[in-house]
Design a protein around this motif. Structure first.
Motif, PDB file in Angstrom:
ATOM      1  N   THR A 154       0.447  -1.465  -0.219  1.00 51.80           N
ATOM      2  CA  THR A 154      -0.086  -0.038   0.261  1.00 51.80           C
ATOM      3  C   THR A 154       0.824   1.705  -0.108  1.00 51.80           C
ATOM      4  OG1 THR A 154      -1.702  -1.279   1.371  1.00 51.80           O
ATOM      5  CG2 THR A 154      -1.401   0.927   1.287  1.00 51.80           C
ATOM      6  N   LEU A 155       1.691   1.270   1.254  1.00 49.35           N
ATOM      7  CA  LEU A 155       2.506   2.374   0.628  1.00 49.35           C
ATOM      8  C   LEU A 155       4.299   1.796  -0.763  1.00 49.35           C
ATOM      9  CD1 LEU A 155       2.334   2.770   4.892  1.00 49.35           C
ATOM     10  CD2 LEU A 155       0.722   3.577   3.194  1.00 49.35           C
ATOM     11  N   GLY A 156       4.365   1.599  -0.438  1.00 52.94           N
ATOM     12  CA  GLY A 156       5.202   1.483  -1.027  1.00 52.94           C
ATOM     13  C   GLY A 156       6.537   0.899  -0.040  1.00 52.94           C
ATOM     14  N   ALA A 157       7.642   0.373  -0.574  1.00 53.91           N
ATOM     15  CA  ALA A 157       8.629  -0.055   0.394  1.00 53.91           C
ATOM     16  C   ALA A 157       9.616  -0.216  -0.719  1.00 53.91           C
ATOM     17  CB  ALA A 157       8.001  -0.962   1.422  1.00 53.91           C
ATOM     18  N   GLU A 158      10.951   0.093   0.323  1.00 52.51           N
ATOM     19  CA  GLU A 158      12.906  -0.405  -0.361  1.00 52.51           C
ATOM     20  C   GLU A 158      12.442  -2.606   0.772  1.00 52.51           C
ATOM     21  OE1 GLU A 158      16.466   1.306  -1.288  1.00 52.51           O
ATOM     22  OE2 GLU A 158      16.532   0.948   1.082  1.00 52.51           O
ATOM     23  N   ASP A 165      14.080  -6.873   0.615  1.00 52.58           N
ATOM     24  CA  ASP A 165      15.038  -7.438   0.109  1.00 52.58           C
ATOM     25  C   ASP A 165      14.494  -8.547  -1.420  1.00 52.58           C
ATOM     26  OD1 ASP A 165      16.987  -6.345   1.638  1.00 52.58           O
ATOM     27  OD2 ASP A 165      16.329  -7.712   3.673  1.00 52.58           O
ATOM     28  N   ILE A 166      15.425  -8.599  -1.797  1.00 53.97           N
ATOM     29  CA  ILE A 166      15.413  -8.956  -3.287  1.00 53.97           C
ATOM     30  C   ILE A 166      16.561 -10.327  -2.998  1.00 53.97           C
ATOM     31  CG2 ILE A 166      14.579  -9.440  -5.178  1.00 53.97           C
ATOM     32  CD1 ILE A 166      12.598  -8.497  -3.571  1.00 53.97           C
ATOM     33  N   PRO A 167      15.840 -12.042  -2.365  1.00 53.16           N
ATOM     34  CA  PRO A 167      16.823 -12.931  -3.040  1.00 53.16           C
ATOM     35  C   PRO A 167      17.718 -12.640  -4.842  1.00 53.16           C
ATOM     36  CG  PRO A 167      14.453 -13.264  -3.144  1.00 53.16           C
ATOM     37  CD  PRO A 167      14.421 -11.990  -2.967  1.00 53.16           C
ATOM     38  N   THR A 168      18.559 -12.970  -4.861  1.00 50.23           N
ATOM     39  CA  THR A 168      19.401 -12.887  -6.362  1.00 50.23           C
ATOM     40  C   THR A 168      20.409 -13.419  -6.251  1.00 50.23           C
ATOM     41  OG1 THR A 168      21.187 -11.127  -6.041  1.00 50.23           O
ATOM     42  CG2 THR A 168      19.440  -9.815  -6.087  1.00 50.23           C
ATOM     43  N   LEU A 169      21.108 -14.639  -7.773  1.00 52.30           N
ATOM     44  CA  LEU A 169      22.438 -15.540  -7.303  1.00 52.30           C
ATOM     45  C   LEU A 169      23.543 -15.074  -6.666  1.00 52.30           C
ATOM     46  CD1 LEU A 169      21.915 -16.415 -11.647  1.00 52.30           C
ATOM     47  CD2 LEU A 169      21.155 -17.611  -9.410  1.00 52.30           C
ATOM     48  N   ASP A 170      23.197 -13.164  -6.630  1.00 58.25           N
ATOM     49  CA  ASP A 170      24.800 -12.847  -6.126  1.00 58.25           C
ATOM     50  C   ASP A 170      24.642 -12.924  -4.121  1.00 58.25           C
ATOM     51  OD1 ASP A 170      26.513 -12.498  -8.346  1.00 58.25           O
ATOM     52  OD2 ASP A 170      24.813 -11.862  -9.272  1.00 58.25           O
ATOM     53  N   GLY A 171      23.533 -13.238  -3.733  1.00 52.02           N
ATOM     54  CA  GLY A 171      23.453 -12.417  -2.396  1.00 52.02           C
ATOM     55  C   GLY A 171      21.887 -11.218  -2.782  1.00 52.02           C
ATOM     56  N   THR A 172      21.170 -10.883  -1.567  1.00 48.45           N
ATOM     57  CA  THR A 172      20.174 -10.207  -1.299  1.00 48.45           C
ATOM     58  C   THR A 172      20.790  -8.651  -1.825  1.00 48.45           C
ATOM     59  OG1 THR A 172      19.479 -11.642   0.957  1.00 48.45           O
ATOM     60  CG2 THR A 172      18.459  -9.096   0.417  1.00 48.45           C
ATOM     61  N   LYS A 173      19.919  -8.146  -2.428  1.00 49.38           N
ATOM     62  CA  LYS A 173      20.097  -6.929  -2.612  1.00 49.38           C
ATOM     63  C   LYS A 173      18.738  -6.169  -2.750  1.00 49.38           C
ATOM     64  CE  LYS A 173      23.275  -7.509  -6.164  1.00 49.38           C
ATOM     65  NZ  LYS A 173      24.328  -7.622  -7.664  1.00 49.38           N
ATOM     66  N   LYS A 174      18.994  -4.751  -2.827  1.00 51.84           N
ATOM     67  CA  LYS A 174      17.900  -3.792  -2.216  1.00 51.84           C
ATOM     68  C   LYS A 174      17.166  -3.083  -3.583  1.00 51.84           C
ATOM     69  CE  LYS A 174      17.958  -3.404   2.411  1.00 51.84           C
ATOM     70  NZ  LYS A 174      16.878  -3.891   3.361  1.00 51.84           N
ATOM     71  N   TYR A 175      15.132  -3.567  -3.098  1.00 50.20           N
ATOM     72  CA  TYR A 175      14.831  -3.177  -4.633  1.00 50.20           C
ATOM     73  C   TYR A 175      13.371  -1.656  -3.546  1.00 50.20           C
ATOM     74  CZ  TYR A 175      12.347  -2.692  -8.789  1.00 50.20           C
ATOM     75  OH  TYR A 175      12.015  -2.416 -10.225  1.00 50.20           O
ATOM     76  N   LYS A 176      13.777  -1.390  -4.607  1.00 48.77           N
ATOM     77  CA  LYS A 176      12.310  -0.007  -4.371  1.00 48.77           C
ATOM     78  C   LYS A 176      10.976  -0.576  -5.034  1.00 48.77           C
ATOM     79  CE  LYS A 176      10.692   4.353  -2.616  1.00 48.77           C
ATOM     80  NZ  LYS A 176      11.424   6.444  -2.311  1.00 48.77           N
ATOM     81  N   ILE A 177      10.296  -0.888  -4.290  1.00 47.71           N
ATOM     82  CA  ILE A 177       8.562  -0.820  -5.586  1.00 47.71           C
ATOM     83  C   ILE A 177       7.855   0.389  -4.780  1.00 47.71           C
ATOM     84  CG2 ILE A 177       8.892  -3.512  -4.983  1.00 47.71           C
ATOM     85  CD1 ILE A 177       6.692  -3.404  -2.773  1.00 47.71           C
ATOM     86  N   PRO A 178       7.063   0.159  -5.549  1.00 47.02           N
ATOM     87  CA  PRO A 178       6.379   1.950  -5.590  1.00 47.02           C
ATOM     88  C   PRO A 178       5.098   1.267  -4.641  1.00 47.02           C
ATOM     89  CG  PRO A 178       5.411   0.880  -7.636  1.00 47.02           C
ATOM     90  CD  PRO A 178       6.874  -0.065  -7.409  1.00 47.02           C
TER      91      PRO A 178
END
Length: 375
Positions: free
Chosen positions: A284-288, A290-303
């Motif tokens: 609802t509010l949007g947030a940054e 943690d997304i799992p990737t092959l190289d480890g966890t990375k941040k991603y901001k969803i609207p």
């Protein structure tokens, strides 16, 4: 002659067939029943001789004319008028080679010999690697059994390395035999029984390989698994298969790569896919997050206002392209909004206040939805 089949029937052609039709029929049947295609098959050998006998007559205008007039009796020397008939049709190898260029063994001229160099057989094995290793590349240890030239005799099969030329075939590995069939004389070439087509005789066989020249070998290799390889794809290691005969090259080792399933990721080509759970508040509010990737966890901001089932793409976070190690595919993740359960009284009250503050109830939302459909 009553036991001989009609030559036209043997080739499967009509009596008025032209030369091209007869040639095509012969070519097809000769390849089908050739001894090299049917080793140790007496029935195929007999049919091969029958096909060649029929073609030797029907491909010759004089012999065919005589056959059309008198049948098989034209060649048994018993026709009226003292006819001598035909003495024979030469070597079937000459007929066969005129069509196939001596590509099959067993016949003179350009025929292949049993002692000619032959490539060794390929060997197939499978290796299993982890999902991430397949995406980024790795090394894998493999072991397999292969047929190798005997190290004790160097592949000669002889204990002292010496062999003698076969006296039966003069070293050719083949013998010509003459047969008479129905008053006709046929020549054919067969594998020499004394040396089994090798042209050489081993007097004192190697004790390690018992004269075969080959021995089983257990081999281990460290194999490079290229980055980006997919499940079921194969790697060929040239010359690592079975050794060839008579000095021929070795075959290949064919490795099928099997990729273990990952508990989170799925893969299509170089792209990686996964599902990511988010809370109602984050959606609802949007947030940054943690997304799992092959190289480890990375941040991603969803609207804010992200709906469940929405997909997002993170460029260059997938597997490498197997044919271009400088490029990577993408990571595509799909968010799934998790609806909370077992709310406390306070949490439930807050949700009711939120619904009232939004100015819409579930009823009004459904009513608006139905109006849009049935307007």
């Amino acid at each position: 002659m009553a036991d001989k089949r009609d030559y036209y029937e043997v080739l499967g052609v009509e009596r008025g067939a032209d030369d091209d039709t007869i040639k095509k029929a012969y070519r097809k049947l000769a390849k089908k029943y050739h001894p090299d295609m049917n080793p140790d098959n007496k029935e195929a050998e007999a049919k091969f001789k029958e096909v060649n006998e029929a073609y030797a007559v029907l491909s010759d205008s004089e012999k065919r004319s005589a056959y059309d007039n008198y049948g098989h009796a034209a060649f048994d020397g018993s026709m009226g008028g003292g006819g001598e008939g035909f003495s024979g049709f030469g070597d079937f190898g000459d007929i066969f080679s005129s069509f196939f260029g001596g590509g099959f063994g067993g016949f003179g001229g350009g025929s292949s010999r049993r002692d000619a160099p032959r490539r060794g057989d390929d060997i197939g094995i499978a290796v299993t690697v982890d999902f991430k290793d397949a995406a980024f590349g790795t090394k894998a240890d493999v072991s397999f059994n292969r047929t190798a030239r005997c190290s004790a005799c160097g592949g000669s099969g002889s204990k002292d390395g010496k062999t003698e030329t076969c006296s039966s075939c003069g070293g050719s590995g083949q013998r010509r035999v003459v047969q008479r069939l129905g008053g006709m004389q046929f020549q054919s070439t067969v594998t020499c029984e004394a040396c089994r087509g090798k042209g050489k005789i081993i007097k004192d066989p190697c004790s390690e390989c018992r004269g075969s020249g080959f021995a089983k070998q257990h081999k281990k290799l460290s194999v490079n698994i290229p980055a980006g390889i997919g499940d079921g794809e194969r790697i060929a290691l040239r010359g690592q298969g079975n050794d060839g005969a008579n000095g021929g090259p070795a075959g290949d080792l064919i490795i099928e790569v099997r990729v273990r399933r990952h508990p989170i990721f799925r893969r299509e080509g170089a792209h990686i896919y996964c599902d990511v759970p988010i809370t109602v508040a984050e959606a609802t509010l949007g947030a940054e997050i943690d997304i799992p990737t092959l190289d480890g966890t990375k941040k991603y901001k969803i609207p804010e206002g992200t709906q469940t089932g929405t997909s997002f793409t993170m460029r260059q976070e997938g597997a490498y392209y197997v044919n271009n190690q400088s490029r990577r595919g993408d990571l595509i993740f799909t968010v799934n909004v998790e609806i909370p359960r077992g709310l406390s009284a306070k949490q439930a009250e807050i949700m009711r206040q939120f619904a009232e503050a939004s100015g819409e109830s579930n009823y009004t939302k459904r009513e608006s939805f139905l109006k849009r459909i049935f307007k």
